[in-house]
Design a protein around this motif. Structure first.
Motif, PDB file in Angstrom:
ATOM      1  N   UNK A   1       9.660   2.626  -3.701  1.00 27.38           N
ATOM      2  CA  UNK A   1       8.254   2.718  -3.315  1.00 27.38           C
ATOM      3  C   UNK A   1       7.430   2.020  -4.389  1.00 27.38           C
ATOM      4  N   UNK A   2       6.668   1.015  -3.988  1.00 31.27           N
ATOM      5  CA  UNK A   2       5.694   0.386  -4.866  1.00 31.27           C
ATOM      6  C   UNK A   2       4.348   1.002  -4.526  1.00 31.27           C
ATOM      7  N   UNK A   3       3.834   1.836  -5.431  1.00 39.75           N
ATOM      8  CA  UNK A   3       2.611   2.585  -5.174  1.00 39.75           C
ATOM      9  C   UNK A   3       1.442   1.898  -5.877  1.00 39.75           C
ATOM     10  N   UNK A   4       0.583   1.272  -5.072  1.00 41.71           N
ATOM     11  CA  UNK A   4      -0.596   0.597  -5.601  1.00 41.71           C
ATOM     12  C   UNK A   4      -1.855   1.431  -5.428  1.00 41.71           C
ATOM     13  N   UNK A   5      -1.732   2.549  -4.683  1.00 39.79           N
ATOM     14  CA  UNK A   5      -2.866   3.450  -4.514  1.00 39.79           C
ATOM     15  C   UNK A   5      -3.037   4.299  -5.763  1.00 39.79           C
ATOM     16  N   UNK A   6      -1.906   4.807  -6.284  1.00 38.58           N
ATOM     17  CA  UNK A   6      -1.941   5.490  -7.567  1.00 38.58           C
ATOM     18  C   UNK A   6      -2.135   6.982  -7.492  1.00 38.58           C
ATOM     19  N   UNK A   7      -3.138   7.488  -8.180  1.00 39.76           N
ATOM     20  CA  UNK A   7      -3.276   8.914  -8.431  1.00 39.76           C
ATOM     21  C   UNK A   7      -3.137   9.796  -7.190  1.00 39.76           C
ATOM     22  N   UNK A   8      -3.772   9.404  -6.088  1.00 36.73           N
ATOM     23  CA  UNK A   8      -3.797  10.259  -4.905  1.00 36.73           C
ATOM     24  C   UNK A   8      -2.464  10.316  -4.164  1.00 36.73           C
TER      25      UNK A   8
ATOM     26  N   UNK B   1       1.918   0.708  -9.882  1.00 35.06           N
ATOM     27  CA  UNK B   1       1.410  -0.536 -10.458  1.00 35.06           C
ATOM     28  C   UNK B   1      -0.026  -0.805 -10.041  1.00 35.06           C
ATOM     29  N   UNK B   2      -0.702   0.232  -9.541  1.00 37.81           N
ATOM     30  CA  UNK B   2      -2.086   0.076  -9.119  1.00 37.81           C
ATOM     31  C   UNK B   2      -2.826   1.385  -9.249  1.00 37.81           C
ATOM     32  N   UNK B   3      -4.129   1.305  -9.187  1.00 38.75           N
ATOM     33  CA  UNK B   3      -4.955   2.509  -9.357  1.00 38.75           C
ATOM     34  C   UNK B   3      -6.127   2.475  -8.391  1.00 38.75           C
ATOM     35  N   UNK B   4      -5.846   2.148  -7.127  1.00 36.02           N
ATOM     36  CA  UNK B   4      -6.916   2.056  -6.137  1.00 36.02           C
ATOM     37  C   UNK B   4      -7.638   3.391  -5.968  1.00 36.02           C
ATOM     38  N   UNK B   5      -6.959   4.510  -6.269  1.00 32.23           N
ATOM     39  CA  UNK B   5      -7.572   5.835  -6.119  1.00 32.23           C
ATOM     40  C   UNK B   5      -7.953   6.452  -7.456  1.00 32.23           C
ATOM     41  N   UNK B   6      -7.844   5.699  -8.538  1.00 33.83           N
ATOM     42  CA  UNK B   6      -8.221   6.246  -9.839  1.00 33.83           C
ATOM     43  C   UNK B   6      -7.073   6.226 -10.828  1.00 33.83           C
ATOM     44  N   UNK B   7      -7.346   6.751 -12.024  1.00 29.51           N
ATOM     45  CA  UNK B   7      -6.412   6.635 -13.138  1.00 29.51           C
ATOM     46  C   UNK B   7      -5.563   7.880 -13.366  1.00 29.51           C
TER      47      UNK B   7
END
Length: 312
Positions: free
Chosen positions: A201-208, A226-232
């Protein structure tokens, strides 16, 4: 009389209106730094968050932009006229970045590139494809595996889909917007909603979504954030409770591929785009004068792919 340039200056934290087009002096070259005539710059959500005031280390006014492509105007380290790309290394944060006609950048940050691509196409590649390639390498993908990309219509998500499909993986991607399904299938995605249990799974949404991603992957599989579209931050995250036994959780940060470390990777990506194997996934090209509109477009999540500023 000193030479001037146009630049988009973030004058304070706030909405897109805080990005003002100003005339600034062209920076003077100094030892260890090179002056680059910027031909194009990709837009990134980290710049949006910095503009909003979520980067405490950044002091305003600041010319934002964590990446750019262009030609070397003056340097004691790199031949003048060399086509280069630059990514990260505190661009647009500790010093002025790519939202300007000229950028003074640390010479070790420059990646010389040989290419026939148009500037707006080349500008769409550095941060996006280096992040996608680095994250997939971190996952350790192998042909025949199943990959789930969360945040699939982000620029990095589409780049990762293009790379993974080219390597023979079965690719699934998620999007909240049905109107963006076509962009995913064009990038090489086989399934636009989760289908089966992925190996990676490559998760670019992140925190959520990290905890849910850990549940989605097969036992013993790998999740790479590898992303933080939903925050840090992930409130209440408990590693022992939230990470299934044997499942691996890792991360990739594109700063590890800046400068010479990423040069060969980016040149390979450029060749694959020139050959039609990878797609540049450019959603829209803006002029510098329209930078506030571009940030609003990005903030509204209207893009399916990369946004680029072109300097004519």
């Amino acid at each position: 009389m000193s030479k001037t340039m146009r630049a988009a200056v973030c004058v304070r934290a706030g909405g897109p209106e805080v990005l003002e087009i100003r005339e600034l002096p062209v920076p003077a070259v100094r030892d260890g730094w090179s002056l680059v005539r910027v031909r194009g710059a990709g837009l990134n959500r980290s710049e949006l968050r910095t503009r909003q005031g979520h980067s405490p280390s950044v002091r305003f006014p600041r010319v934002l932009g964590i990446e750019c492509v262009g030609t070397v105007e003056a340097s004691g380290d790199v031949p003048e006229g060399t086509t280069v790309a630059a990514v990260m290394g505190e661009m647009g944060r500790a010093f002025d970045g790519g939202y300007a006609e000229y950028a003074l950048l640390p010479s070790p940050l420059l990646m010389p590139i040989t290419t026939t691509l148009a500037w707006e196409t080349l500008a769409a590649l550095p941060e996006t494809y280096l992040t996608a390639q680095g994250a997939l390498d971190t996952l350790g993908i192998t042909p025949g595996g199943r990959l789930l990309i969360r945040g699939g219509t982000s620029s990095v998500g589409l780049a990762a889909a293009s790379i993974a499909a080219g390597h023979g993986l079965d690719v699934t991607a998620t999007t909240r917007n049905p109107a963006k399904h076509g962009a995913l299938t064009a990038a090489g995605v086989h399934h636009v909603v989760p289908d089966g249990t992925p190996d990676y799974v490559l998760d670019l949404v992140g925190a959520d979504t990290v905890v849910d991603s850990l549940r989605q992957v097969r036992p013993g599989g790998t999740v790479c954030v590898a992303g933080s579209l939903s925050g840090w931050l992930i409130p209440g995250f408990e590693p022992i409770a939230n990470i299934p036994s044997g499942t691996k959780l890792t991360a990739f940060h594109s700063d590890t591929l800046k400068g010479s470390a990423g040069n060969a990777v980016l040149q390979r990506v450029v060749r694959e785009v020139e050959a039609g194997v990878y797609r540049p996934n450019v959603d829209r090209v803006f002029r510098l004068e329209d930078i506030a509109e571009a940030h609003q477009y990005m903030e509204d999540d209207r893009a399916a792919g990369k946004l680029v500023v072109r300097f004519d």
